[in-house]
Design a protein around this motif. Structure first.
Motif: not given
Length: 202
Positions: A8-10, A81-82, A111-112, A120-121
């Protein structure tokens, strides 16, 4: 033996403040029922309504709010986002020991924001063998079909696959197919502890 890890992301990589959006909406006017906002979110997360239409529908609830105020409130859930999590992922990716897949219920506005605010996306995205966002594939968790889609597309064996998500409903759906799961608690656990906390799987 685990051969594929689905993340997952979040609240796995990016930190979330889940109550923040409703709090910000309450500053714009009287809140509608959470069911109405949830229903809109679910349509938006699978790309069934456009960003423009989504903002317009939210503005019906808050007629004095500008589009930008709606966007800011919607994105208030996203914190940071650490970078140490990126470093963990990069090390894991460079080891080539596992196929790495991202599966996220993520809409276009979120996401935008991430693309604009996480420097660093692109480095993050490049660590994965596949990168699935719900609004792009028109499937969302906890629908079992989204997991079947990934298993079929990548010819994966469920018992050789681990799925990590902070939402129990999502990990339950994956587990129903025989996928190993880690329902991580973002308050007490960190993805960088994966091989310590889940050593029995590897």
């Amino acid at each position: 033996m685990i051969k594929t890890i689905i993340f997952d992301f979040g609240d796995v990589f990016i930190n979330l403040d889940k109550p923040a959006t409703l709090k910000k909406f309450s500053e714009l006017g009287k809140l509608p029922s959470t069911e109405k906002i949830t229903a809109l979110n679910e349509l938006y997360e699978v790309g069934k309504i456009s960003t423009k239409d989504f903002i317009g529908k939210i503005q019906h609830f808050f007629p004095n709010a500008t589009a930008q105020q709606i966007i800011d409130a919607w994105n208030a859930i996203l914190i940071d986002f650490p970078e140490f999590r990126l470093e963990f992922l990069q090390h894991l990716s460079s080891s080539r020991k596992y196929k790495l897949i991202l599966l996220s219920n993520t809409n276009e506005l979120h996401i935008n924001w991430i693309k604009e605010n996480v420097s660093f996306y692109e480095e993050f995205k490049s660590c994965f063998d596949a990168f699935y966002l719900s609004h792009e594939i028109q499937l969302r968790k906890p629908e079992v079909e989204v997991f079947n889609f990934i298993l079929r597309k990548h010819q994966l064996s469920a018992h050789e696959t681990l799925f990590i998500d902070d939402t129990k409903e999502n990990t339950n759906a994956a587990a129903s197919l025989g996928i190993h799961t880690w329902n991580n608690n973002p308050q007490r656990e960190d993805i960088t502890e994966l091989f310590t906390l889940k050593s029995s799987l590897f």
